[in-house]
Design an enzyme around this catalytic site. Structure first.
Site, PDB file in Angstrom:
ATOM      1  N   CYS A 248      25.986  15.766 -33.219  1.00 22.84           N
ATOM      2  CA  CYS A 248      26.632  14.450 -33.168  1.00 22.84           C
ATOM      3  C   CYS A 248      26.610  13.928 -31.723  1.00 22.84           C
ATOM      4  O   CYS A 248      26.271  14.647 -30.774  1.00 22.84           O
ATOM      5  CB  CYS A 248      28.058  14.539 -33.685  1.00 22.84           C
ATOM      6  SG  CYS A 248      29.217  15.293 -32.521  1.00 22.84           S
TER       7      CYS A 248
ATOM      8  N   CYS B 234      33.021  20.803 -33.480  1.00 22.76           N
ATOM      9  CA  CYS B 234      31.693  21.112 -34.015  1.00 22.76           C
ATOM     10  C   CYS B 234      31.197  22.472 -33.513  1.00 22.76           C
ATOM     11  O   CYS B 234      31.625  22.968 -32.460  1.00 22.76           O
ATOM     12  CB  CYS B 234      30.684  20.064 -33.564  1.00 22.76           C
ATOM     13  SG  CYS B 234      30.978  18.406 -34.177  1.00 22.76           S
TER      14      CYS B 234
ATOM     15  N   CYS C 221      28.644  15.946 -29.143  1.00 21.88           N
ATOM     16  CA  CYS C 221      27.991  17.210 -28.770  1.00 21.88           C
ATOM     17  C   CYS C 221      26.806  16.956 -27.853  1.00 21.88           C
ATOM     18  O   CYS C 221      26.570  17.713 -26.903  1.00 21.88           O
ATOM     19  CB  CYS C 221      27.552  17.968 -30.015  1.00 21.88           C
ATOM     20  SG  CYS C 221      28.948  18.697 -30.906  1.00 21.88           S
TER      21      CYS C 221
ATOM     22  N   GLU D 262      28.306  23.207 -32.200  1.00 18.89           N
ATOM     23  CA  GLU D 262      27.555  23.157 -30.936  1.00 18.89           C
ATOM     24  C   GLU D 262      28.483  23.241 -29.740  1.00 18.89           C
ATOM     25  O   GLU D 262      28.209  23.949 -28.768  1.00 18.89           O
ATOM     26  CB  GLU D 262      26.758  21.845 -30.857  1.00 18.89           C
ATOM     27  CG  GLU D 262      25.676  21.702 -31.909  1.00 18.89           C
ATOM     28  CD  GLU D 262      26.156  21.009 -33.171  1.00 18.89           C
ATOM     29  OE1 GLU D 262      27.326  21.215 -33.586  1.00 18.89           O
ATOM     30  OE2 GLU D 262      25.359  20.252 -33.755  1.00 18.89           O
TER      31      GLU D 262
HETATM   32  N1  THU Z   1      29.511  19.385 -37.644  1.00 17.18           N
HETATM   33  C1  THU Z   1      29.076  20.298 -36.727  1.00 17.18           C
HETATM   34  O1  THU Z   1      29.729  21.324 -36.475  1.00 17.18           O
HETATM   35  N2  THU Z   1      27.904  20.057 -36.099  1.00 17.18           N
HETATM   36  C2  THU Z   1      27.055  19.035 -36.400  1.00 17.18           C
HETATM   37  O2  THU Z   1      25.971  18.956 -35.848  1.00 17.18           O
HETATM   38  C3  THU Z   1      27.457  18.018 -37.378  1.00 17.18           C
HETATM   39  C4  THU Z   1      28.833  18.152 -37.934  1.00 17.18           C
HETATM   40  C5  THU Z   1      30.745  19.679 -38.386  1.00 17.18           C
HETATM   41  C6  THU Z   1      31.929  18.831 -38.089  1.00 17.18           C
HETATM   42  C7  THU Z   1      32.724  18.996 -39.371  1.00 17.18           C
HETATM   43  O3  THU Z   1      33.471  20.213 -39.299  1.00 17.18           O
HETATM   44  C8  THU Z   1      31.657  19.171 -40.444  1.00 17.18           C
HETATM   45  O4  THU Z   1      30.483  19.527 -39.765  1.00 17.18           O
HETATM   46  C9  THU Z   1      31.426  17.921 -41.274  1.00 17.18           C
HETATM   47  O5  THU Z   1      31.205  16.830 -40.484  1.00 17.18           O
END
Ligand code: THU
Length: 156
Positions: A111, A72, A114, A74
């Site tokens: 999530c 992610c 994170c 974050e």
């Molecule tokens: N994702 C993030 O990078 N941060 C978030 O807060 C929520 C989800 C990403 C993970 C994945 O690459 C995409 O968003 C879809 O879930």
């Protein structure tokens, strides 16, 4: 005995209503969405962390064909900040923005994994790391600490 938990948070009508430093942090998070590698979900996320010296480190989500290997935005941002500036592991705020497959900005709330990672840095520094999330329509939600997003958290 039944008990209730409340969390306190703020909403701003737009990033323009934030202070100058937080407004800039949100702009950096928006720009960071351009660095996302999200061919599988099509959902790009940008994150920007401001360190105590005012410097900003950004990150974006990086996906992989072996899905759980991706990361992610974050964690990409906070891990980069910690790795690049071990002398300044003191974080004031993180701004987070999503960009959907249509290219529109939208909410991306951190999530659970994170939150766990952000919480450890917050506990280590001993003062709050604020979390700013852009919402639909450009409003901003500000939570005053990661701990508020993570009740009854695990810690060693
Ligand atoms: N994702 C993030 O990078 N941060 C978030 O807060 C929520 C989800 C990403 C993970 C994945 O690459 C995409 O968003 C879809 O879930």
């Amino acid at each position: 005995m039944e008990k209730t938990l409340n969390i306190r948070y703020r909403e701003y009508a737009s990033a323009a209503a934030l202070g100058a430093a937080d407004g800039e942090l949100m702009r950096r998070a928006v720009a960071a969405t351009e660095g996302a590698y999200a061919p599988y979900s099509g959902f790009r996320v940008g994150a920007a962390v401001r360190l105590a010296d005012g410097s900003v480190v950004t990150g974006s989500n990086q996906e992989n064909a072996a899905y759980p290997s991706g990361l992610c935005a974050e964690r990409t941002a906070i891990f980069a900040a910690s790795a690049q500036r071990p002398d300044m592991r003191d974080y004031e705020a993180i701004a987070i923005v999503g960009r959907n497959a249509g290219g529109e900005l939208c909410e991306a709330s951190p999530c659970g994994a994170c939150r766990q990672v952000l919480l450890e840095y917050e506990q280590r520094q001993g003062h709050p790391l604020r979390v700013l999330c852009m919402l639909e329509g450009g409003a901003v939600r500000e939570v005053g600490s990661v701990a508020d997003l993570m009740p009854f958290s695990f810690a060693l």
